[in-house]
Every structure is written in C-alpha cells, then in structure tokens.
Design an enzyme around this catalytic site. Sequence first.
Site, PDB file in Angstrom:
ATOM      1  N   HIS A  85       0.913  -1.082  -0.066  1.00 46.66           N
ATOM      2  CA  HIS A  85      -0.040  -0.006  -0.003  1.00 46.66           C
ATOM      3  C   HIS A  85       0.943   1.304   0.054  1.00 46.66           C
ATOM      4  O   HIS A  85       0.542   2.226  -0.923  1.00 46.66           O
ATOM      5  CB  HIS A  85      -0.923   0.032   1.296  1.00 46.66           C
ATOM      6  CG  HIS A  85      -2.178  -1.196   1.108  1.00 46.66           C
ATOM      7  ND1 HIS A  85      -2.250  -2.029   2.097  1.00 46.66           N
ATOM      8  CD2 HIS A  85      -2.883  -1.605  -0.040  1.00 46.66           C
ATOM      9  CE1 HIS A  85      -3.444  -2.697   1.881  1.00 46.66           C
ATOM     10  NE2 HIS A  85      -3.447  -2.584   0.432  1.00 46.66           N
TER      11      HIS A  85
ATOM     12  N   ASP B  74     -10.033  -2.824  -0.070  1.00 44.22           N
ATOM     13  CA  ASP B  74      -9.619  -3.149   1.446  1.00 44.22           C
ATOM     14  C   ASP B  74      -9.584  -1.644   1.813  1.00 44.22           C
ATOM     15  O   ASP B  74      -9.367  -1.267   3.115  1.00 44.22           O
ATOM     16  CB  ASP B  74      -8.534  -3.956   1.299  1.00 44.22           C
ATOM     17  CG  ASP B  74      -7.184  -3.532   0.676  1.00 44.22           C
ATOM     18  OD1 ASP B  74      -7.057  -2.361   0.625  1.00 44.22           O
ATOM     19  OD2 ASP B  74      -6.665  -4.323   0.119  1.00 44.22           O
TER      20      ASP B  74
ATOM     21  N   GLU C  97     -14.501   1.139  -6.622  1.00 44.89           N
ATOM     22  CA  GLU C  97     -14.203  -0.366  -6.536  1.00 44.89           C
ATOM     23  C   GLU C  97     -15.694  -1.227  -6.848  1.00 44.89           C
ATOM     24  O   GLU C  97     -16.736  -0.653  -6.457  1.00 44.89           O
ATOM     25  CB  GLU C  97     -14.120  -0.675  -4.958  1.00 44.89           C
ATOM     26  CG  GLU C  97     -14.396  -2.214  -4.524  1.00 44.89           C
ATOM     27  CD  GLU C  97     -13.491  -3.186  -5.264  1.00 44.89           C
ATOM     28  OE1 GLU C  97     -13.904  -4.058  -5.609  1.00 44.89           O
ATOM     29  OE2 GLU C  97     -12.281  -2.939  -4.965  1.00 44.89           O
TER      30      GLU C  97
ATOM     31  N   GLY D 201     -14.820   0.458 -12.152  1.00 50.48           N
ATOM     32  CA  GLY D 201     -13.817   1.473 -12.146  1.00 50.48           C
ATOM     33  C   GLY D 201     -13.450   1.940 -13.671  1.00 50.48           C
ATOM     34  O   GLY D 201     -13.067   3.057 -14.036  1.00 50.48           O
TER      35      GLY D 201
ATOM     36  N   ASP E 162      -5.122  -0.304  -8.040  1.00 49.02           N
ATOM     37  CA  ASP E 162      -4.899  -1.247  -7.186  1.00 49.02           C
ATOM     38  C   ASP E 162      -5.912  -2.606  -7.534  1.00 49.02           C
ATOM     39  O   ASP E 162      -6.794  -2.722  -7.117  1.00 49.02           O
ATOM     40  CB  ASP E 162      -5.393  -0.838  -5.695  1.00 49.02           C
ATOM     41  CG  ASP E 162      -5.118  -1.836  -4.602  1.00 49.02           C
ATOM     42  OD1 ASP E 162      -4.399  -2.807  -4.952  1.00 49.02           O
ATOM     43  OD2 ASP E 162      -5.289  -1.452  -3.594  1.00 49.02           O
TER      44      ASP E 162
ATOM     45  N   PRO F 102     -12.708 -10.220 -13.192  1.00 51.82           N
ATOM     46  CA  PRO F 102     -13.096  -8.758 -13.203  1.00 51.82           C
ATOM     47  C   PRO F 102     -11.821  -7.653 -13.303  1.00 51.82           C
ATOM     48  O   PRO F 102     -12.362  -6.475 -13.892  1.00 51.82           O
ATOM     49  CB  PRO F 102     -13.805  -8.346 -11.962  1.00 51.82           C
ATOM     50  CG  PRO F 102     -13.287  -9.310 -10.891  1.00 51.82           C
ATOM     51  CD  PRO F 102     -13.211 -10.549 -11.868  1.00 51.82           C
TER      52      PRO F 102
END
Length: 285
Positions: free
Chosen positions: A73, A97, A117, A149, A166, A173
């Site tokens: 991250h 997340d 997301e 997205g 990310d 997907p």
Amino acid sequence: MYTKECFKLTQSHLWFTEYQSENLSIGLRIEKTLHSEQTPYQTLDVYSTHQYGNLLVLDGCVMTTDKDEFVYHEMLAHVPMHTHPNPKSVLVVGGGDGGIIREVIKHPSVERAVLAEIDGAVVEASKKYFPQIAQGLSDPRVDVQIVDGIKYVEDHKGEFDVILIDSTDPIGPAVGLFSKTFYDSVAEALKPDGIMAAQTESPFANQELIRRVYSDIGKTFPIVKLYLASIPTYPTGMWSFTMGSKVHRPEDVKDVRVANTRYYNAAVHQACLALPNFVKELVSE
C-alpha cells in the site's frame, strides 16, 4: 525448545494454499475461516493465519495480510504521490480494502480521494476484518463509489492529479485494468500534469505481462517507470509497479511529505527505481 518432530505434532493441519502458477504455490497454516462468500464478481474468503494475521483471498489469490500489507500500500501510493508536486484530487481504482486510500490521505494536499471499487463486499469485509487497513474510508475527503472502475474512469475526464490502479491479478473482473484502452482512458481522466501507477505483478512469474504493460503505458505517457518492492506473500516476493507520467519524473523527488510510514522513505523512493539487470532487460526488450 521445539524439536522438528515435536513441532510437527503440535501444529494443526488446516492450510490455505494459493497455486500461483502451474509450478509454484504458497501455503499458510490457518487457525480458522473468518468469512466466506460468493459475491457477484468473485469468491471472497478471510482467514486467520498463524504467520501473517488475517488474510484476504479473492478467487483463491492472496490479496493482503495484516503483517505485510503496508509494503504494497505504501509503495503503490507514495512513489507516484510524491512524484506529483501537489496532488489534490486522487482516484483509486480497485483497492476495496482501503489500504491505498489510507496512504493517499496522509498527504496534506489531498482534498478529494475517490475509491472506485466494483465489489462492495470487499469493502464491507475489509471494514470488519481489516479495520487498520480500511480506517481511511471514513475520512470526509473520501468518496467511496461501488462502480465499475473502467466506466468511472471513462466518465470523468480531466479530473484527477493522480490515478492509482490497485487491481487484483489479471483474471476475472480485473482483466480490463491491464489493457492499452484502459490506460488511454486513464490518461484522459488525468489533468495535464497527471500521474498514474498500477501494480504490475512479479518480474519472475509474470514477465510477458510486464513487458506488455510497460510498452502500453509507454505508448500512452511520455514518461514511464517501473519500480520494485519486496512483498513476502505475493508470488516470488518481488513485486513490480509501473508509473506513467505526463510531466513529472520520480527520480527528481528529493524530499518526502509523509513521515508516518513503515516501509517508504526518501531513500527507498530512489532505491526502488534502481532495477536489477534482468528487470532492465525485461522492460527494454
């Protein structure tokens, strides 16, 4: 002190195994299953592990763990965020997340951070089982959008200083997030001096994908850079990220604006751009 035989006898036999390729796997001994569901897009599982704390798995692939999440991250967020001199509006595609959002809003210049997301179940599971990762989602600057997205990027031209992709692995997907068409849309959604960065898999295990993505981003952006980080639970432990920039160069960064990090710092920023020879060859072919 445990002997090898005693150690074997006292351990449970409940394991999660990710088959990372036809010839490679990683196994983690788990204490229990915390959550399991089939979402409209993928299978979602959360396990409690002995080695890495809670583990998030999508379609059988490790996404994040309590113990090593900060590396991924911080590196996907802070290298491009520091490369831009004044990022105010940021889009994160994927990343349900919340870890990238958490890092993005550490930058004092950020006024708006959008999370796009596609799978709302990932967001909800992360809030429950990974609160330290998802904590930034409640920040007033953050706008959580449960949307495709790719479509969101297409519909928001010229809005963002930085776009961070990310994504999960390039299956299901996430396939469209590794395409030249998508990178072109990302460039259009960025402002004239905008920057994008994406996770681009392992230089050992995903060489063809890295070659293609690096080439595609290089055809869209005048500046393209690949950089590396070490993430223990990802295939081979060596992970790549690819940045596309319209104006700014990551090697020009001298100082960092964010201090409360566990992996990223000014020296790491420069060091991650220094590629081993085999990776240099990979992206120069």
